[in-house]
Scaffold this motif. Structure first.
Motif, mmCIF file in Angstrom:
data_model
loop_
_atom_site.group_PDB
_atom_site.id
_atom_site.type_symbol
_atom_site.label_atom_id
_atom_site.label_comp_id
_atom_site.label_asym_id
_atom_site.label_seq_id
_atom_site.Cartn_x
_atom_site.Cartn_y
_atom_site.Cartn_z
ATOM 1 N N LEU A 143 0.827 -1.209 0.000
ATOM 2 C CA LEU A 143 0.000 0.000 0.000
ATOM 3 C C LEU A 143 0.863 1.261 0.000
ATOM 4 C CD1 LEU A 143 -2.749 1.474 0.445
ATOM 5 C CD2 LEU A 143 -2.388 1.161 2.886
ATOM 6 N N GLN A 144 1.859 1.292 0.879
ATOM 7 C CA GLN A 144 2.685 2.509 0.986
ATOM 8 C C GLN A 144 3.546 2.699 -0.255
ATOM 9 O OE1 GLN A 144 3.970 3.432 5.307
ATOM 10 N NE2 GLN A 144 4.113 1.224 5.130
ATOM 11 N N ALA A 212 -6.241 8.064 0.282
ATOM 12 C CA ALA A 212 -6.599 9.480 0.169
ATOM 13 C C ALA A 212 -5.349 10.360 0.138
ATOM 14 C CB ALA A 212 -7.490 9.884 1.340
ATOM 15 N N ARG A 213 -4.244 9.873 0.724
ATOM 16 C CA ARG A 213 -3.004 10.656 0.736
ATOM 17 C C ARG A 213 -2.082 10.295 -0.417
ATOM 18 N NH1 ARG A 213 -1.157 11.475 6.413
ATOM 19 N NH2 ARG A 213 0.889 10.814 5.723
ATOM 20 N N ARG A 214 -2.546 9.485 -1.353
ATOM 21 C CA ARG A 214 -1.627 8.934 -2.349
ATOM 22 C C ARG A 214 -1.047 10.004 -3.266
ATOM 23 N NH1 ARG A 214 -6.637 7.845 -4.614
ATOM 24 N NH2 ARG A 214 -6.795 8.312 -6.848
ATOM 25 N N ILE A 219 -4.505 4.012 -8.855
ATOM 26 C CA ILE A 219 -4.341 3.037 -7.766
ATOM 27 C C ILE A 219 -3.886 1.710 -8.374
ATOM 28 C CG2 ILE A 219 -5.509 1.816 -5.910
ATOM 29 C CD1 ILE A 219 -7.483 4.156 -5.780
ATOM 30 N N TYR A 220 -2.673 1.298 -8.054
ATOM 31 C CA TYR A 220 -2.106 0.082 -8.654
ATOM 32 C C TYR A 220 -2.975 -1.134 -8.346
ATOM 33 C CZ TYR A 220 1.262 -3.456 -10.052
ATOM 34 O OH TYR A 220 1.869 -4.523 -10.665
ATOM 35 N N ARG B 40 -2.052 5.879 -18.514
ATOM 36 C CA ARG B 40 -2.154 5.732 -17.069
ATOM 37 C C ARG B 40 -1.747 4.299 -16.647
ATOM 38 N NH1 ARG B 40 -7.882 6.779 -14.500
ATOM 39 N NH2 ARG B 40 -8.054 7.975 -16.410
ATOM 40 N N PHE B 41 -2.237 3.309 -17.396
ATOM 41 C CA PHE B 41 -1.942 1.914 -17.042
ATOM 42 C C PHE B 41 -0.454 1.607 -17.228
ATOM 43 C CE2 PHE B 41 -6.540 0.698 -18.384
ATOM 44 C CZ PHE B 41 -7.005 1.236 -17.204
#
Lengths: 551, 57
Positions: A143-144, A212-214, A219-220, B40-41
């Motif tokens: 995640l980080q 939210a802080r990414r 989002i991978y 993007r991907f």
């Protein structure tokens, strides 16, 4: 570890432990003769023990601000160690219950060591203890890294990790004293279930707050899998565990569902536990650590998205294939069967995507046992999802259900896929976490790999043979139309396979012990280096070779 | 009463159940293959290989 917490986080920790301790005390005091009192004492000891840890570090100076320019990895490190500890315990009990089937006297005449009590210790120990801790530890790491953001606070990750382990301890100890809801993979009683909901919601909030802080706009995909795991497991856990306790100070409860509705709810839960606990979360692991270790991006990112939504939406409907030829309406059985077959498409898309990623890196697979763990995991993922779709077909199920074939299938998935991807990810992650170039011994990774692979193959082949023979013996009729073999005949035929299965499991356990030693030595080396580096900094050069007094 | 429930469920799953899943899978495929998402991907799959092990400020 405690010194990395701010003063207010240390106060939060103590306040939470105080509340937890009071909760434990209340359970112990009001439970009296009921098993819930035993759990009260366990919760109390857990809370007091952790308070000592926090208090010992309470007056350490506050951590400096530079920590915010690094990721927060302490919970991941502890999660890895806990996961491996649970692996050893869970797999040891697994070998024990396997041996019990071949040599029933190994209960030593104790109630707590009977098959029915030990088996859930094995299943919960490996699924929730080993697998769950591995998922929590790796998810915090992934995640980080993929959001390029530090987790927002330092208290919540500890609450999730340690709270989850308290749940695991309460679960396992409960089985030994006979506390169970008798629902597969959902055995813990109502109070443990409520506690897990609190922990799980905190887990999801960590995910949302970090996202939210990414700093990365997209989002991978690994995070989607981890989030599906957290969110769906919450829904499944809450619905399947709806129950009414017989009293507030008693462990026993009764499910809100009855009859075939109960069976359907349980297997909707049970199969989605396989889907979202043992598949989605570990796919998240695979989509991060496999490309990372191979040094190549995932073969097709688009395919990973399509298979993600495929798995998420199809698995929801597959659970009824556990209830073929039961009181469940025929059309619901057919629905489950159909969705199980369609599921093969996204499952093989993921397995194929992983293997195609390795194209051009096969020399690395040959030389690097860590990457080979992940490759074999992808192969077993492909094999066991094919087998699962096949076994969900009603007439095939007529032969396979209630036999050891099911057990073999589960272990092809659990040993070949889940454990292999976890060990592979750990061997990649441990040197990163403890700032080492490599693991303590690459040779021992190689040893572990072959022990694990040999153990899995012995196990699965033993259960395939055993299960099909068993299924055939149960359905063989003689000329007069009655059964040719008695149940005890089939049991005698199983005996050699049960010995082989226990041996396969033993090989796998030995592999886990090798992993535990290797990880432990890597951590020790890292500590020794830290001490050496500390000496370099603190002791004047001329004093280093000076003879100490008394030597 | 039970019959009505059962029939309603069957009717729902055979009509709405079928179509929403088809519509949903079409939407997912369109999203995944939409040309402007390619950048993007590609960025997402390459960025995890970056070895800079620090949060971005």
């Amino acid at each position: 570890m405690v010194s990395q917490l701010t003063i207010s986080e240390r106060q939060y920790a103590l306040a939470t432990l105080l509340l937890l301790g009071l909760g434990g005390l209340a359970m112990a005091a009001m439970g009296r003769g009921d098993p819930i009192a035993v759990h009260g004492y366990i919760v109390l000891i857990f809370a007091i023990g952790l308070s000592f840890v926090v208090m010992a570090g309470y007056y350490a100076p506050e951590p400096d601000k530079t920590r915010l320019s690094r990721y927060y990895d302490d919970p991941t490190k502890v999660g890895i160690v806990l996961s491996i500890a649970w692996a050893v315990v869970g797999m040891f009990v697994g070998v024990w219950v396997a041996a019990l089937l071949a040599w029933p006297d190994l209960t030593f005449d104790q109630a707590w060591s009977s098959f029915g009590r030990l088996r859930p210790v094995h299943t919960s120990g490996v699924i929730f203890g080993f697998g769950g801790n591995a998922l929590i530890a790796t998810s915090f790491h992934v995640l980080q890294r993929t959001t390029r953001a530090r987790m927002p606070g330092q208290f919540a990750p500890w609450f999730v990790l340690l709270g989850y382990n308290l749940f695991c301890v309460v679960a396992a100890s409960g089985y030994l004293i006979g506390v169970t809801q008798s629902k597969e993979y959902a055995e813990p009683e109502w109070y443990a279930d409520i506690w897990l909901v609190v922990v799980w919601v905190s887990y999801f909030l960590i995910y949302l707050r970090t996202l939210a802080r990414r700093k990365e706009p997209h989002i991978y995909v690994a995070n989607w899998y981890y989030m599906a795991f957290i969110l769906v497991v919450a829904v499944l856990h809450i619905v399947n565990n709806l129950a009414v306790p017989i009293a507030w100070n008693a462990a026993k409860s009764y499910s809100l569902f009855s009859g075939v509705q109960d069976a359907m709810t349980q297997w909707w839960y049970g199969h989605n536990a396989v889907a979202f606990f043992l598949t989605a979360g570990f796919l998240g692991m695979m989509y991060y650590y496999l490309p990372k270790r191979a040094g190549r991006p995932i073969f097709s990112y688009r395919l990973s998205i399509i298979s993600f939504w495929g798995i998420t939406f199809l698995y929801m409907w597959a659970g009824s294939h556990h209830l073929h030829y039961t009181a469940l309406p025929q059309w619901v059985q057919t629905l489950g069967m159909t969705f199980s077959i369609v599921l093969l498409v996204p499952s093989w898309a993921s397995a194929g995507n992983a293997l195609a990623t390795l194209n051009g890196a096969w020399h690395k697979v040959r030389d690097d046992a860590t990457l080979r763990f992940m490759m074999v995991a992808a192969v077993f993922y492909g094999l066991s999802t094919f087998e699962g779709s096949f076994m969900a077909i009603r007439p095939v199920n007529a032969l396979s259900h209630y036999t050891d074939w099911t057990v073999g299938h589960v272990h092809a998935g659990a040993l070949g896929w889940v454990a292999m991807i976890t060990f592979g990810s750990f061997y990649a992650l441990v040197p990163w976490m403890w700032k080492r170039e490599t693991m303590y011994s690459p040779k021992l990774i190689e040893v572990h790999f072959w022990l694990a692979l040999a153990g899995t193959i012995v196990y699965v082949f033993a259960m395939w043979n055993s299960g099909i023979i068993q299924g055939l013996m149960w359905r063989t009729y003689n000329e007069s139309g009655s059964l040719t073999y008695s149940f005890i005949d089939s049991l005698v035929a199983m005996h050699p396979y049960y010995i082989a299965r226990a041996f396969g499991g033993l090989l796998f356990l030995l592999g886990a012990l090798v992993a535990a030693y290797n990880v432990w030595m890597t951590i020790r080396q890292s500590r020794m280096d830290a001490i050496d580096a500390g000496e370099d900094a603190d002791i004047p050069l001329f004093a280093r070779d000076a003879v100490q007094a008394g030597e | 009463m039970m019959d009505v429930d059962h029939d309603t469920l069957v009717a729902l799953s055979k009509s709405w159940g079928l179509f929403y899943l088809i519509a949903f899978s079409a939407a997912v495929v369109i999203y995944a293959l939409w040309p402007s998402n390619r950048k993007r991907f590609t960025h997402a799959k390459m960025s995890i290989l970056d070895n800079d092990d620090k949060p971005l400020e």
